[in-house]
Design a protein around this motif. Structure first.
Motif, PDB file in Angstrom:
ATOM      1  N   ALA A  26      56.891  47.001  55.490  1.00  0.00           N
ATOM      2  CA  ALA A  26      58.189  46.576  54.979  1.00  0.00           C
ATOM      3  C   ALA A  26      58.708  45.408  55.799  1.00  0.00           C
ATOM      4  CB  ALA A  26      59.173  47.746  55.023  1.00  0.00           C
ATOM      5  N   LYS A  27      59.321  44.436  55.123  1.00  0.00           N
ATOM      6  CA  LYS A  27      59.768  43.233  55.813  1.00  0.00           C
ATOM      7  C   LYS A  27      61.084  42.752  55.227  1.00  0.00           C
ATOM      8  CE  LYS A  27      57.106  40.234  52.723  1.00  0.00           C
ATOM      9  NZ  LYS A  27      56.083  39.161  52.636  1.00  0.00           N
ATOM     10  N   LEU A  28      61.726  41.845  55.942  1.00  0.00           N
ATOM     11  CA  LEU A  28      62.974  41.239  55.494  1.00  0.00           C
ATOM     12  C   LEU A  28      62.925  39.774  55.871  1.00  0.00           C
ATOM     13  CD1 LEU A  28      65.887  41.413  54.387  1.00  0.00           C
ATOM     14  CD2 LEU A  28      66.629  42.015  56.697  1.00  0.00           C
ATOM     15  N   ASP A  29      63.023  38.888  54.882  1.00  0.00           N
ATOM     16  CA  ASP A  29      63.019  37.457  55.146  1.00  0.00           C
ATOM     17  C   ASP A  29      64.020  36.760  54.237  1.00  0.00           C
ATOM     18  OD1 ASP A  29      61.771  37.273  52.634  1.00  0.00           O
ATOM     19  OD2 ASP A  29      59.769  37.287  53.538  1.00  0.00           O
ATOM     20  N   VAL A  30      64.197  35.463  54.496  1.00  0.00           N
ATOM     21  CA  VAL A  30      65.197  34.680  53.759  1.00  0.00           C
ATOM     22  C   VAL A  30      64.862  34.625  52.273  1.00  0.00           C
ATOM     23  CG1 VAL A  30      66.249  32.409  53.507  1.00  0.00           C
ATOM     24  CG2 VAL A  30      65.799  33.322  55.790  1.00  0.00           C
ATOM     25  N   ALA A  31      63.590  34.466  51.965  1.00  0.00           N
ATOM     26  CA  ALA A  31      63.189  34.390  50.561  1.00  0.00           C
ATOM     27  C   ALA A  31      63.561  35.671  49.811  1.00  0.00           C
ATOM     28  CB  ALA A  31      61.687  34.126  50.459  1.00  0.00           C
ATOM     29  N   GLY A  32      63.346  36.813  50.451  1.00  0.00           N
ATOM     30  CA  GLY A  32      63.701  38.079  49.822  1.00  0.00           C
ATOM     31  C   GLY A  32      65.194  38.226  49.627  1.00  0.00           C
ATOM     32  N   VAL A  33      65.974  37.772  50.618  1.00  0.00           N
ATOM     33  CA  VAL A  33      67.439  37.846  50.511  1.00  0.00           C
ATOM     34  C   VAL A  33      67.938  36.971  49.364  1.00  0.00           C
ATOM     35  CG1 VAL A  33      69.604  37.305  51.683  1.00  0.00           C
ATOM     36  CG2 VAL A  33      67.767  38.435  52.938  1.00  0.00           C
ATOM     37  N   LEU A  34      67.402  35.760  49.246  1.00  0.00           N
ATOM     38  CA  LEU A  34      67.801  34.863  48.163  1.00  0.00           C
ATOM     39  C   LEU A  34      67.441  35.453  46.801  1.00  0.00           C
ATOM     40  CD1 LEU A  34      66.844  31.389  49.686  1.00  0.00           C
ATOM     41  CD2 LEU A  34      69.115  32.411  49.495  1.00  0.00           C
ATOM     42  N   THR A  35      66.282  36.103  46.749  1.00  0.00           N
ATOM     43  CA  THR A  35      65.897  36.774  45.505  1.00  0.00           C
ATOM     44  C   THR A  35      66.872  37.889  45.161  1.00  0.00           C
ATOM     45  OG1 THR A  35      63.557  36.278  45.873  1.00  0.00           O
ATOM     46  CG2 THR A  35      64.071  38.079  44.365  1.00  0.00           C
ATOM     47  N   VAL A  50      62.774  44.124  51.674  1.00  0.00           N
ATOM     48  CA  VAL A  50      64.058  44.797  51.476  1.00  0.00           C
ATOM     49  C   VAL A  50      65.175  43.802  51.176  1.00  0.00           C
ATOM     50  CG1 VAL A  50      63.383  46.727  52.937  1.00  0.00           C
ATOM     51  CG2 VAL A  50      64.609  44.795  53.935  1.00  0.00           C
ATOM     52  N   GLY A  51      64.796  42.601  50.750  1.00  0.00           N
ATOM     53  CA  GLY A  51      65.793  41.575  50.458  1.00  0.00           C
ATOM     54  C   GLY A  51      66.747  41.957  49.353  1.00  0.00           C
ATOM     55  N   MET A  52      66.310  42.834  48.413  1.00  0.00           N
ATOM     56  CA  MET A  52      67.209  43.252  47.340  1.00  0.00           C
ATOM     57  C   MET A  52      68.419  43.974  47.906  1.00  0.00           C
ATOM     58  SD  MET A  52      67.706  43.235  44.075  1.00  0.00           S
ATOM     59  CE  MET A  52      69.476  43.254  44.206  1.00  0.00           C
ATOM     60  N   LEU A  53      68.220  44.778  48.924  1.00  0.00           N
ATOM     61  CA  LEU A  53      69.312  45.514  49.539  1.00  0.00           C
ATOM     62  C   LEU A  53      70.292  44.561  50.219  1.00  0.00           C
ATOM     63  CD1 LEU A  53      70.404  48.395  50.184  1.00  0.00           C
ATOM     64  CD2 LEU A  53      69.139  48.241  52.335  1.00  0.00           C
ATOM     65  N   VAL A  54      69.755  43.631  50.999  1.00  0.00           N
ATOM     66  CA  VAL A  54      70.608  42.723  51.770  1.00  0.00           C
ATOM     67  C   VAL A  54      71.202  41.637  50.881  1.00  0.00           C
ATOM     68  CG1 VAL A  54      70.690  41.111  53.704  1.00  0.00           C
ATOM     69  CG2 VAL A  54      69.292  43.179  53.855  1.00  0.00           C
ATOM     70  N   GLY A  55      70.348  40.948  50.119  1.00  0.00           N
ATOM     71  CA  GLY A  55      70.838  39.877  49.265  1.00  0.00           C
ATOM     72  C   GLY A  55      71.785  40.380  48.192  1.00  0.00           C
ATOM     73  N   GLY A  56      71.441  41.530  47.592  1.00  0.00           N
ATOM     74  CA  GLY A  56      72.336  42.100  46.593  1.00  0.00           C
ATOM     75  C   GLY A  56      73.672  42.468  47.187  1.00  0.00           C
ATOM     76  N   GLY A  57      73.664  42.988  48.423  1.00  0.00           N
ATOM     77  CA  GLY A  57      74.913  43.332  49.087  1.00  0.00           C
ATOM     78  C   GLY A  57      75.765  42.113  49.387  1.00  0.00           C
ATOM     79  N   ILE A  58      75.108  41.019  49.776  1.00  0.00           N
ATOM     80  CA  ILE A  58      75.844  39.778  50.040  1.00  0.00           C
ATOM     81  C   ILE A  58      76.516  39.281  48.765  1.00  0.00           C
ATOM     82  CG2 ILE A  58      75.568  37.340  50.632  1.00  0.00           C
ATOM     83  CD1 ILE A  58      73.391  38.191  52.606  1.00  0.00           C
ATOM     84  N   ALA A  59      75.781  39.313  47.642  1.00  0.00           N
ATOM     85  CA  ALA A  59      76.345  38.862  46.374  1.00  0.00           C
ATOM     86  C   ALA A  59      77.548  39.710  45.973  1.00  0.00           C
ATOM     87  CB  ALA A  59      75.275  38.903  45.284  1.00  0.00           C
ATOM     88  N   LEU A  60      77.425  41.035  46.114  1.00  0.00           N
ATOM     89  CA  LEU A  60      78.530  41.926  45.762  1.00  0.00           C
ATOM     90  C   LEU A  60      79.720  41.723  46.683  1.00  0.00           C
ATOM     91  CD1 LEU A  60      76.453  45.165  45.121  1.00  0.00           C
ATOM     92  CD2 LEU A  60      77.631  43.803  43.383  1.00  0.00           C
ATOM     93  N   TRP A  61      79.479  41.537  47.969  1.00  0.00           N
ATOM     94  CA  TRP A  61      80.553  41.363  48.944  1.00  0.00           C
ATOM     95  C   TRP A  61      81.333  40.081  48.671  1.00  0.00           C
ATOM     96  CZ3 TRP A  61      80.906  37.940  53.393  1.00  0.00           C
ATOM     97  CH2 TRP A  61      81.956  38.262  54.264  1.00  0.00           C
ATOM     98  N   LEU A  62      80.609  38.989  48.403  1.00  0.00           N
ATOM     99  CA  LEU A  62      81.274  37.710  48.159  1.00  0.00           C
ATOM    100  C   LEU A  62      82.120  37.751  46.889  1.00  0.00           C
ATOM    101  CD1 LEU A  62      78.451  35.178  49.136  1.00  0.00           C
ATOM    102  CD2 LEU A  62      80.552  35.701  50.408  1.00  0.00           C
ATOM    103  N   THR A  63      81.584  38.362  45.834  1.00  0.00           N
ATOM    104  CA  THR A  63      82.354  38.418  44.590  1.00  0.00           C
ATOM    105  C   THR A  63      83.525  39.399  44.704  1.00  0.00           C
ATOM    106  OG1 THR A  63      80.674  39.974  43.758  1.00  0.00           O
ATOM    107  CG2 THR A  63      80.509  37.684  43.050  1.00  0.00           C
ATOM    108  N   TRP A  64      83.386  40.447  45.500  1.00  0.00           N
ATOM    109  CA  TRP A  64      84.501  41.353  45.763  1.00  0.00           C
ATOM    110  C   TRP A  64      85.621  40.616  46.483  1.00  0.00           C
ATOM    111  CZ3 TRP A  64      86.712  45.575  44.234  1.00  0.00           C
ATOM    112  CH2 TRP A  64      87.565  46.298  45.073  1.00  0.00           C
ATOM    113  N   LEU A  65      85.251  39.783  47.454  1.00  0.00           N
ATOM    114  CA  LEU A  65      86.249  38.975  48.161  1.00  0.00           C
ATOM    115  C   LEU A  65      86.888  37.960  47.219  1.00  0.00           C
ATOM    116  CD1 LEU A  65      84.711  38.157  51.673  1.00  0.00           C
ATOM    117  CD2 LEU A  65      86.728  39.547  51.161  1.00  0.00           C
ATOM    118  N   LEU A  66      86.065  37.331  46.366  1.00  0.00           N
ATOM    119  CA  LEU A  66      86.599  36.357  45.420  1.00  0.00           C
ATOM    120  C   LEU A  66      87.594  37.023  44.467  1.00  0.00           C
ATOM    121  CD1 LEU A  66      86.659  33.604  44.020  1.00  0.00           C
ATOM    122  CD2 LEU A  66      84.640  34.308  42.710  1.00  0.00           C
ATOM    123  N   GLY A  67      87.238  38.184  43.962  1.00  0.00           N
ATOM    124  CA  GLY A  67      88.143  38.895  43.070  1.00  0.00           C
ATOM    125  C   GLY A  67      89.444  39.267  43.755  1.00  0.00           C
ATOM    126  N   THR A  68      89.345  39.750  45.001  1.00  0.00           N
ATOM    127  CA  THR A  68      90.556  40.092  45.750  1.00  0.00           C
ATOM    128  C   THR A  68      91.435  38.868  45.949  1.00  0.00           C
ATOM    129  OG1 THR A  68      89.357  41.844  46.928  1.00  0.00           O
ATOM    130  CG2 THR A  68      91.442  41.110  47.874  1.00  0.00           C
TER     131      THR A  68
END
Length: 240
Positions: A8-17, A135-153
């Protein structure tokens, strides 16, 4: 088949995906963030306090629950107990992906959990079941959700001061509809009616006879206990 995924690995490409795959769903999070921003202003929080809560807490259901307890005198113990009961599911969610994250260095392992929520966790679990090692889906997906949650707020804070009656636009029921959608969109199993029914009845009884705001804790405990008492279902391997 082994439940662990070697390498299992975590890299920038996975986060962007992960960010790209979660982006469509994240757009809907803006609506809930907007509703929170409006509700926070209505409950007496400043715009900065609402944004700070969304940035640091990042838990929609708990933040709405906290607003219900917000006032000149904040009941600290009920607030802690309520938010813990709502977010206790993260204990099981983290345990479910522990074998996957165990291969990462400690910094990446625990850092990956900071932005874990229901949506990116579900997609990450689906990736793991397909044998995905990144594991980029976990991290990148969380970043996307966090940013849009902040934008909505932020949008709610900006426009919320001009909305004197949020209920006219249905903003007071958005979170309830969201939780109901999660409920009916989950696993289709008639046995789940037992914990759902136990939680609902216990919560209604608590609202009638127990102190205010205790219904969340009572309902969660009753539903969890009912779920534990259900007989274990045989796995597909055992029935094959």
């Amino acid at each position: 088949m082994s439940q662990t995924t070697p390498g299992a690995k975590l890299d920038v490409a996975g986060v962007l995906t992960g960010i790209r795959r979660m982006a469509p769903l994240s757009l809907f999070v803006v609506i809930f963030g907007l509703a929170f921003g409006v509700a926070a202003l209505a409950r007496g929080l400043s715009g900065f306090e609402a944004l700070l809560m969304s940035a640091l807490v990042f838990a929609g259901a708990s933040q709405f629950a906290a607003l219900e307890l917000w006032g000149p005198e904040i009941p600290l113990l009920p607030l802690i107990a309520t938010t813990f009961a709502i977010n206790a599911r993260h204990l099981l969610m983290g345990a479910a992906i522990q074998p996957w994250l165990a291969h990462l260095p400690p910094g990446q392992r625990y850092g990956s959990l900071v932005l874990m929520s229901d949506s990116n966790w579900a997609m990450a679990v689906a990736d793991r079941q397909r044998g995905e090692t990144n594991v980029g889906m976990l991290v990148g997906g969380g970043i996307a959700l966090w940013l849009t949650w902040l934008l909505g707020t932020l949008l709610g804070v900006i426009f919320g001061s001009g909305i004197t009656e949020p209920e006219r636009f249905g903003l007071d029921v958005i979170m309830g509809c969201f939780l109901l959608a999660m409920l009916v969109g989950g696993r289709r199993d008639l046995s789940m009616l037992v914990p759902w029914g136990a939680a609902a009845l216990a919560a209604l009884a608590a609202m009638a006879w127990l102190p205010p705001h205790s219904h969340v804790i009572v309902g969660a405990l009753a539903g969890g206990l009912a779920g534990l008492l259900l007989p274990a279902r045989p796995t597909q391997e055992a029935t094959a």
